[in-house]
Write an enzyme that holds these catalytic residues in place. Structure first.
Site, mmCIF file in Angstrom:
data_model
loop_
_atom_site.group_PDB
_atom_site.id
_atom_site.type_symbol
_atom_site.label_atom_id
_atom_site.label_comp_id
_atom_site.label_asym_id
_atom_site.label_seq_id
_atom_site.Cartn_x
_atom_site.Cartn_y
_atom_site.Cartn_z
ATOM 1 N N ASN A 53 34.535 48.750 48.910
ATOM 2 C CA ASN A 53 34.137 47.873 47.811
ATOM 3 C C ASN A 53 32.737 47.341 48.110
ATOM 4 O O ASN A 53 32.567 46.470 48.959
ATOM 5 C CB ASN A 53 35.138 46.715 47.676
ATOM 6 N N TRP A 54 31.740 47.880 47.419
ATOM 7 C CA TRP A 54 30.351 47.507 47.696
ATOM 8 C C TRP A 54 29.956 46.174 47.076
ATOM 9 O O TRP A 54 28.848 45.696 47.307
ATOM 10 C CB TRP A 54 29.411 48.604 47.211
ATOM 11 N N LYS A 55 30.820 45.607 46.260
ATOM 12 C CA LYS A 55 30.557 44.320 45.615
ATOM 13 C C LYS A 55 29.192 44.354 44.906
ATOM 14 O O LYS A 55 28.827 45.364 44.323
ATOM 15 C CB LYS A 55 30.683 43.185 46.631
ATOM 16 N N HIS A 112 40.581 40.813 42.299
ATOM 17 C CA HIS A 112 39.952 40.512 43.583
ATOM 18 C C HIS A 112 39.806 38.999 43.755
ATOM 19 O O HIS A 112 39.588 38.263 42.791
ATOM 20 C CB HIS A 112 38.582 41.192 43.659
ATOM 21 N N GLU A 146 37.500 37.144 44.773
ATOM 22 C CA GLU A 146 36.256 36.562 44.277
ATOM 23 C C GLU A 146 36.300 36.364 42.769
ATOM 24 O O GLU A 146 35.713 35.410 42.237
ATOM 25 C CB GLU A 146 35.076 37.446 44.690
ATOM 26 N N GLU A 176 44.788 40.443 50.338
ATOM 27 C CA GLU A 176 43.561 39.773 50.756
ATOM 28 C C GLU A 176 43.871 38.345 51.205
ATOM 29 O O GLU A 176 43.982 37.449 50.369
ATOM 30 C CB GLU A 176 42.590 39.653 49.583
ATOM 31 N N GLY A 218 35.349 37.390 55.511
ATOM 32 C CA GLY A 218 34.040 36.929 55.936
ATOM 33 C C GLY A 218 34.072 35.806 56.943
ATOM 34 O O GLY A 218 33.073 35.133 57.167
ATOM 35 N N SER A 227 38.470 41.501 55.572
ATOM 36 C CA SER A 227 37.318 41.772 56.446
ATOM 37 C C SER A 227 37.662 42.759 57.558
ATOM 38 O O SER A 227 37.649 42.425 58.746
ATOM 39 C CB SER A 227 36.782 40.464 57.048
ATOM 40 N N GLY A 230 35.056 45.710 52.706
ATOM 41 C CA GLY A 230 33.886 45.132 52.062
ATOM 42 C C GLY A 230 32.614 45.465 52.812
ATOM 43 O O GLY A 230 32.048 46.535 52.676
ATOM 44 N N GLY A 231 32.147 44.525 53.643
ATOM 45 C CA GLY A 231 30.866 44.667 54.320
ATOM 46 C C GLY A 231 30.710 45.942 55.123
ATOM 47 O O GLY A 231 29.639 46.559 55.131
#
Length: 263
Positions: free
Chosen positions: A9-11, A95, A97, A167, A173, A214, A235-236
């Site tokens: 997931n590149w957000k 998600h 966010e 999640e 993060g 994460s 994610g990251g």
């Protein structure tokens, strides 16, 4: 046996140039190995570019969101049929966010889930509790509500195209509060139990449940080897080819590189 599943997931990251290079590096790095299902979910502006680069590879294209209507006066939104037209097979919905930053409700997420499944998209539904909810021993109640309300009206015939991503919002993060493999396993077991109550035990045993708190290369093997942890929503670490490929190798049971994501 549920096939392992890893989603990048590149957000709201990358440029066209970066997206193109990253896609090519991941596709080339994976080669023809089919032990793990792999999906990349770039931002909307780069879906066509990434989809073109993925042609002929074993990596599927996914989107990060949609609006639950085929078309209409919804400025700035993207429909399920538009995603299909761009070659998407998957879509991430619910998600954390979007729930906590953008205020999406379980009822609205349910509309999205049903709209996506109705046109043939595979849905990755995200659920998870905040730190305050976990500290108040509300994890089970929160997951039960998100599943029950977020999947209201979903029919048995579409369940094969649905997966869940757990999640733990408190772990995303947060270098000092990562979920342990045991915490992930326990949460996944609870999700599977609840899903069984909603849709029956055979559907629950077939359900793929990924972990999305994460995930990094150095902890991927410990997480993905746990019973009931069927994959990772990354994610990251998905913004760099080497750490993402290391996580995919961890899912397949292959050797690790120990590469850590930069940034």
């Amino acid at each position: 046996m549920r096939q392992k599943f890893v989603v990048g997931n590149w957000k709201m990251h990358t440029t066209a140039a970066v997206a193109g290079r990253l896609t090519q590096a991941i596709a080339d790095g994976l080669g023809s190995d089919t032990r793990v299902r792999v999906v990349l979910c770039p931002p909307f502006p780069y879906l066509a570019l990434v989809g073109e680069r993925l042609k002929g590879s074993r990596v599927a294209l996914g989107a990060q969101n949609l609006y639950p209507a085929a078309d209409g006066p919804f400025t700035g939104e993207v429909s399920p049929t538009m995603l299909l037209d761009l070659g998407c097979q998957y879509v991430i919905l619910g998600h954390s966010e979007r729930r906590h930053t953008l205020g999406e409700t379980d009822a609205f997420i349910d509309q999205k889930v049903r709209a996506a499944l109705a046109v043939g998209l595979d849905v990755i539904l995200c659920v998870g509790e905040t730190r305050d909810q976990r500290n108040a021993n509300q994890t089970e109640a929160v997951l039960d509500r998100q599943l029950g309300q977020g999947l209201a009206g979903v029919t048995a015939g579409t369940l094969a195209r649905l997966s869940i991503a757990y999640e733990p919002v408190w772990a995303i993060g947060n270098l000092s509060h990562h979920a342990t493999p045991q915490q992930a396993q326990d949460a996944h077991a609870g999700i599977r139990r609840r899903f069984g109550l909603l849709f029956g035990e055979p559907a629950a045993q077939a359900l793929v449940i990924s972990y999305g708190g994460s995930v990094e290369p150095e902890d991927a093997a410990a997480l993905l080897s746990r019973p009931g942890v069927d994959g990772a929503l990354v994610g990251g670490a998905s913004l760099h080819a080497d750490p993402f490929l290391a996580i995919v190798r961890a899912a397949s049971g292959g050797p690790q590189t120990g590469v850590k994501a930069a940034g």
